[in-house]
Design a protein around this motif. Structure first.
Motif, PDB file in Angstrom:
ATOM      1  N   LEU A 156      51.285  -8.085 -68.157  1.00  0.00           N
ATOM      2  CA  LEU A 156      52.682  -8.080 -67.740  1.00  0.00           C
ATOM      3  C   LEU A 156      52.901  -7.223 -66.500  1.00  0.00           C
ATOM      4  O   LEU A 156      53.741  -7.545 -65.663  1.00  0.00           O
ATOM      5  N   LEU A 157      52.153  -6.121 -66.392  1.00  0.00           N
ATOM      6  CA  LEU A 157      52.280  -5.253 -65.223  1.00  0.00           C
ATOM      7  C   LEU A 157      50.908  -4.698 -64.881  1.00  0.00           C
ATOM      8  O   LEU A 157      50.494  -3.662 -65.408  1.00  0.00           O
ATOM      9  N   MET A 195      52.912 -17.049 -54.525  1.00  0.00           N
ATOM     10  CA  MET A 195      53.338 -16.396 -55.760  1.00  0.00           C
ATOM     11  C   MET A 195      53.542 -17.406 -56.882  1.00  0.00           C
ATOM     12  O   MET A 195      53.106 -17.183 -58.016  1.00  0.00           O
ATOM     13  N   ILE A 196      54.191 -18.520 -56.580  1.00  0.00           N
ATOM     14  CA  ILE A 196      54.433 -19.503 -57.634  1.00  0.00           C
ATOM     15  C   ILE A 196      53.133 -20.165 -58.063  1.00  0.00           C
ATOM     16  O   ILE A 196      52.956 -20.516 -59.236  1.00  0.00           O
ATOM     17  N   MET A 197      52.195 -20.319 -57.147  1.00  0.00           N
ATOM     18  CA  MET A 197      50.889 -20.865 -57.508  1.00  0.00           C
ATOM     19  C   MET A 197      50.130 -19.896 -58.406  1.00  0.00           C
ATOM     20  O   MET A 197      49.499 -20.299 -59.393  1.00  0.00           O
ATOM     21  N   ALA A 198      50.196 -18.593 -58.084  1.00  0.00           N
ATOM     22  CA  ALA A 198      49.557 -17.597 -58.947  1.00  0.00           C
ATOM     23  C   ALA A 198      50.208 -17.567 -60.320  1.00  0.00           C
ATOM     24  O   ALA A 198      49.522 -17.412 -61.349  1.00  0.00           O
ATOM     25  N   GLY A 199      51.519 -17.731 -60.377  1.00  0.00           N
ATOM     26  CA  GLY A 199      52.194 -17.747 -61.669  1.00  0.00           C
ATOM     27  C   GLY A 199      51.801 -18.944 -62.515  1.00  0.00           C
ATOM     28  O   GLY A 199      51.688 -18.833 -63.746  1.00  0.00           O
ATOM     29  N   ARG A 200      51.562 -20.066 -61.893  1.00  0.00           N
ATOM     30  CA  ARG A 200      51.153 -21.251 -62.657  1.00  0.00           C
ATOM     31  C   ARG A 200      49.780 -21.078 -63.291  1.00  0.00           C
ATOM     32  O   ARG A 200      49.500 -21.672 -64.338  1.00  0.00           O
ATOM     33  N   PHE A 201      48.939 -20.280 -62.673  1.00  0.00           N
ATOM     34  CA  PHE A 201      47.601 -20.023 -63.215  1.00  0.00           C
ATOM     35  C   PHE A 201      47.547 -18.690 -63.973  1.00  0.00           C
ATOM     36  O   PHE A 201      46.446 -18.170 -64.209  1.00  0.00           O
ATOM     37  N   ALA A 202      48.707 -18.149 -64.334  1.00  0.00           N
ATOM     38  CA  ALA A 202      48.792 -16.906 -65.106  1.00  0.00           C
ATOM     39  C   ALA A 202      48.074 -15.757 -64.408  1.00  0.00           C
ATOM     40  O   ALA A 202      47.464 -14.906 -65.053  1.00  0.00           O
ATOM     41  N   ASP A 203      48.145 -15.740 -63.082  1.00  0.00           N
ATOM     42  CA  ASP A 203      47.518 -14.689 -62.283  1.00  0.00           C
ATOM     43  C   ASP A 203      48.585 -13.649 -61.958  1.00  0.00           C
ATOM     44  O   ASP A 203      49.218 -13.691 -60.896  1.00  0.00           O
ATOM     45  N   SER A 204      48.802 -12.702 -62.878  1.00  0.00           N
ATOM     46  CA  SER A 204      49.860 -11.714 -62.685  1.00  0.00           C
ATOM     47  C   SER A 204      49.556 -10.785 -61.516  1.00  0.00           C
ATOM     48  O   SER A 204      50.472 -10.321 -60.828  1.00  0.00           O
ATOM     49  N   VAL A 205      48.272 -10.504 -61.271  1.00  0.00           N
ATOM     50  CA  VAL A 205      47.913  -9.661 -60.130  1.00  0.00           C
ATOM     51  C   VAL A 205      48.331 -10.337 -58.826  1.00  0.00           C
ATOM     52  O   VAL A 205      48.865  -9.686 -57.916  1.00  0.00           O
TER      53      VAL A 205
END
Length: 276
Positions: free
Chosen positions: A56-57, A230-240
């Protein structure tokens, strides 16, 4: 003797030319930097001790390591460059349209009657709601994104320019007319300089709005750019990757807003606010 005098004069000029930071300004900078450092340390410490779920963080060091890796590969500069290009392109188009229209609204009743209802209705509306229309009319690439930014920045610029041009002291205008100045000379040499602080305030409001609009449109439409990454990283659950984009936006926004503040200080060096 002449050499000593020349040396002393040169040292005095150098002392005068050396910029000094006022004590209160130095305190403000120190406090602001201290707050940022404390927040960064709390972020890193909370992630390291396990007080916060690392998914999460993620820790600040991991986020900075991702930014460094992306910088070495060049993707950071491409994303930041595209986001900055779309923001500034839409912002400059909005300024080129909004400032003349705001001045004309203050100078012409016909122009004011035409644009005032449009500004009154369009200003409070959520501009992002028009994005599907712009995509339908134009394309899914830079054109619709830049037009979306222009549309978002246009209204605060027009409103600020109109307010600055109408709410002016009449004595400088009357004095210029008494000295034989023509209307176009009064406009360029009296009215616009008097309205410049308000116009720059409108630009300072519109620029962050334009950056927000750019990020949101990139998130919704995808493609390259900070928002798209950012949205691409979010789709792959890449929080970093998501937090890396947030940190990049923070630095980019600070640089852009600070640059506009410096431009304001440079343009208003004659204004009383420069003495504060």
């Amino acid at each position: 003797m002449a050499t000593v005098q020349a040396t002393s004069r040169g040292s005095l000029k150098a002392k005068r030319a050396t910029p000094r930071i006022a004590p209160d300004r130095l305190v403000d900078i120190t406090v602001q930097a201290g707050v940022i450092v404390v927040l960064c340390l709390a972020w890193e410490f909370g992630a390291r001790v396990g007080a916060i779920n690392p998914f999460l963080l993620p820790s600040l060091s991991d986020v900075l390591a991702r930014i460094w890796a992306d910088a070495m590969s060049g993707t950071v500069f491409v994303d930041l460059g595209l986001t900055l290009y779309r923001t500034l392109a839409g912002f400059l188009i909005a300024a080129a349209l909004g400032i003349p229209i705001g001045v004309l609204m203050a100078r012409s009743a016909t122009v004011r009657w035409f644009f005032d209802p449009l500004i009154s209705v369009g200003f409070p509306m959520p501009k992002i709601a028009f994005l599907p229309i712009f995509i339908l009319w134009f394309d899914i690439y830079d054109t619709s994104k830049i037009i979306m930014v222009t549309f978002s920045c246009f209204f605060p610029i027009v409103a600020a320019t109109y307010a600055g041009t109408t709410g002016q002291d009449k004595w400088p205008i009357w004095s210029a007319r008494a000295l034989g100045a023509r209307e176009h000379e009064i406009l360029w040499e009296v009215r616009l300089p008097l309205a410049l602080p308000q116009i720059l305030t409108g630009l300072q409001v519109a620029l962050p709005v334009g950056m927000i609009t750019t990020i949101v449109t990139e998130m919704l439409m995808g493609g390259r750019g900070v928002g798209g990454s950012m949205i691409m990283a979010g789709r792959f659950a890449d929080s970093v990757g998501v937090f890396a984009g947030i940190v990049e936006i923070v630095f980019l926004g600070f640089a852009v807003v600070r640059s506009l503040e410096m431009l304001r200080a440079r343009l208003l060096v004659w204004h009383p606010e420069a003495r504060k």
